[in-house]
Design an enzyme around this catalytic site. Structure first.
Site, PDB file in Angstrom:
ATOM      1  N   ASP A 145      64.485  -6.627  84.882  1.00 32.13           N
ATOM      2  CA  ASP A 145      65.709  -7.261  85.371  1.00 32.13           C
ATOM      3  C   ASP A 145      66.181  -6.554  86.637  1.00 32.13           C
ATOM      4  O   ASP A 145      66.377  -5.339  86.653  1.00 32.13           O
ATOM      5  CB  ASP A 145      66.805  -7.186  84.301  1.00 32.13           C
ATOM      6  CG  ASP A 145      68.094  -7.851  84.751  1.00 32.13           C
ATOM      7  OD1 ASP A 145      68.287  -9.034  84.435  1.00 32.13           O
ATOM      8  OD2 ASP A 145      68.910  -7.182  85.433  1.00 32.13           O
ATOM      9  N   TYR A 165      71.505  -5.165  93.702  1.00 35.69           N
ATOM     10  CA  TYR A 165      71.057  -3.808  93.376  1.00 35.69           C
ATOM     11  C   TYR A 165      70.331  -3.171  94.555  1.00 35.69           C
ATOM     12  O   TYR A 165      70.175  -1.953  94.594  1.00 35.69           O
ATOM     13  CB  TYR A 165      70.121  -3.794  92.169  1.00 35.69           C
ATOM     14  CG  TYR A 165      70.682  -4.412  90.908  1.00 35.69           C
ATOM     15  CD1 TYR A 165      72.052  -4.679  90.760  1.00 35.69           C
ATOM     16  CD2 TYR A 165      69.853  -4.727  89.842  1.00 35.69           C
ATOM     17  CE1 TYR A 165      72.553  -5.242  89.604  1.00 35.69           C
ATOM     18  CE2 TYR A 165      70.342  -5.290  88.682  1.00 35.69           C
ATOM     19  CZ  TYR A 165      71.699  -5.555  88.559  1.00 35.69           C
ATOM     20  OH  TYR A 165      72.171  -6.130  87.417  1.00 35.69           O
ATOM     21  N   LYS A 190      69.021 -12.200  90.721  1.00 34.74           N
ATOM     22  CA  LYS A 190      70.315 -12.873  90.711  1.00 34.74           C
ATOM     23  C   LYS A 190      70.843 -13.179  92.108  1.00 34.74           C
ATOM     24  O   LYS A 190      70.634 -12.394  93.040  1.00 34.74           O
ATOM     25  CB  LYS A 190      71.344 -12.002  89.967  1.00 34.74           C
ATOM     26  CG  LYS A 190      70.863 -11.535  88.597  1.00 34.74           C
ATOM     27  CD  LYS A 190      71.812 -10.555  87.954  1.00 34.74           C
ATOM     28  CE  LYS A 190      71.193  -9.911  86.732  1.00 34.74           C
ATOM     29  NZ  LYS A 190      70.233  -8.844  87.060  1.00 34.74           N
ATOM     30  N   HIS A 248      75.160 -14.259  89.704  1.00 33.63           N
ATOM     31  CA  HIS A 248      75.470 -12.918  89.219  1.00 33.63           C
ATOM     32  C   HIS A 248      76.865 -12.790  88.602  1.00 33.63           C
ATOM     33  O   HIS A 248      77.070 -11.995  87.683  1.00 33.63           O
ATOM     34  CB  HIS A 248      75.310 -11.910  90.352  1.00 33.63           C
ATOM     35  CG  HIS A 248      75.018 -10.522  89.888  1.00 33.63           C
ATOM     36  ND1 HIS A 248      74.321  -9.600  90.641  1.00 33.63           N
ATOM     37  CD2 HIS A 248      75.315  -9.882  88.732  1.00 33.63           C
ATOM     38  CE1 HIS A 248      74.215  -8.470  89.972  1.00 33.63           C
ATOM     39  NE2 HIS A 248      74.812  -8.596  88.810  1.00 33.63           N
ATOM     40  N   GLN A 278      74.050 -13.721  81.040  1.00 31.79           N
ATOM     41  CA  GLN A 278      73.902 -12.274  80.912  1.00 31.79           C
ATOM     42  C   GLN A 278      75.284 -11.634  80.994  1.00 31.79           C
ATOM     43  O   GLN A 278      75.987 -11.802  81.987  1.00 31.79           O
ATOM     44  CB  GLN A 278      72.991 -11.740  82.026  1.00 31.79           C
ATOM     45  CG  GLN A 278      72.707 -10.256  81.891  1.00 31.79           C
ATOM     46  CD  GLN A 278      71.763  -9.727  82.954  1.00 31.79           C
ATOM     47  OE1 GLN A 278      72.082  -8.761  83.655  1.00 31.79           O
ATOM     48  NE2 GLN A 278      70.600 -10.351  83.102  1.00 31.79           N
TER      49      GLN A 278
END
Length: 269
Positions: free
Chosen positions: A47, A52, A77, A110, A170
């Site tokens: 993931d 990030y 995402k 996200h 998520q």
């Protein structure tokens, strides 16, 4: 063995029950090594996210692992601050290029609002973004699409216009923080839940109830926390940059008894 077990999404796509989360792992050697260690030790679900900043290192590790692409489930995402049809397409293309992959297994919005403006009403932006995700899905460039950090009030507008109901949501989910309103809303819609931060970024592994329960089962508090999430029928993506912990986090082939699950349900975080 849990690393070989999968859930099946509403469109028939299989997603490994445990994955490696890469949030807060810097791009470069740390991300590369963590992903490579995970894959070498049997993980088949990674993931990541554009936010990030480590997609390139994730992709490089996947390539260098030598494992067939179709055996690895990759999630990334759409950044939370990017809302809209055109930008969603552009971000997806950038992610797939950074990862160096021909397709993505799961693409998520996200968050329902930008992280710098939590709570902002982005309903139209989310609708426009979702339309783009549906088009990407129809193109075959992604195997499944979904959302992240969405509450029922954010999901409802998408349901009112969508061609495809989101396949995944998520969310932050761990002992003491089960977000039952979201889970209960998603369940009848067959929207699978992925639990991120199953250890509450380490905050709960010193909890007395969790420590005592872990001793009873002769497992680590982290393993107990991860197993709890699995028994709540969620996909779980613990993060670590240490090989021994990556290995340990997947050693959860035990079962927490119903009465002990109920005890853990009462833990307040």
């Amino acid at each position: 063995m849990i690393l070989q077990e999968t859930y099946t999404l509403k469109n028939g796509v299989k997603v490994p029950k445990i994955g490696l989360g890469t949030w807060q792992i810097p791009d470069g050697e740390q991300t590369y090594q963590a992903v490579l260690w995970a894959l070498q030790n049997g993980y088949r679900h990674i993931d990541t996210a554009m936010a990030y900043g480590n997609e390139a290192s994730v992709g490089r590790a996947i390539k260098d692992s030598g494992i067939a692409r179709e055996e690895i489930f990759v999630t990334t995402k759409l950044p939370a601050e990017h809302k809209g049809h055109k930008i969603a397409h552009e971000c997806f293309q950038k992610s797939i290029n950074l990862l160096g992959l021909d397709y993505i297994d799961l693409y998520l919005i996200h968050a329902p609002w930008p992280w710098h403006s939590i709570g902002q009403d982005c309903t139209q932006g989310n609708i426009d973004s979702w339309q783009a995700l549906e088009e990407i899905y129809d193109s075959g460039a992604v195997k499944a699409i979904g959302i992240s950090n969405f509450e029922p009030k954010h999901i409802q507008p998408i349901l009112s216009m969508c061609k495809y109901v989101p396949m995944m949501n998520q969310i932050s989910f761990h002992i003491g923080h089960r977000q039952e309103e979201i889970v209960n809303f998603c369940a009848p819609l067959d929207i699978k839940i992925t639990a991120y931060s199953p250890l509450a970024t380490g905050r709960i592994i010193g909890n007395k109830t969790i420590v005592a329960m872990a001793e009873k089962y002769q497992v680590t508090p982290a393993q107990l926390c991860i197993r709890y999430c699995l028994q709540k029928d969620t996909v779980v993506i613990p993060k670590s940059t240490k090989e021994e912990r990556i290995i340990s986090n997947a050693k959860v082939d035990f079962v927490i008894l119903d009465e002990d699950m109920k005890t853990l349900d009462q833990v307040n975080n």
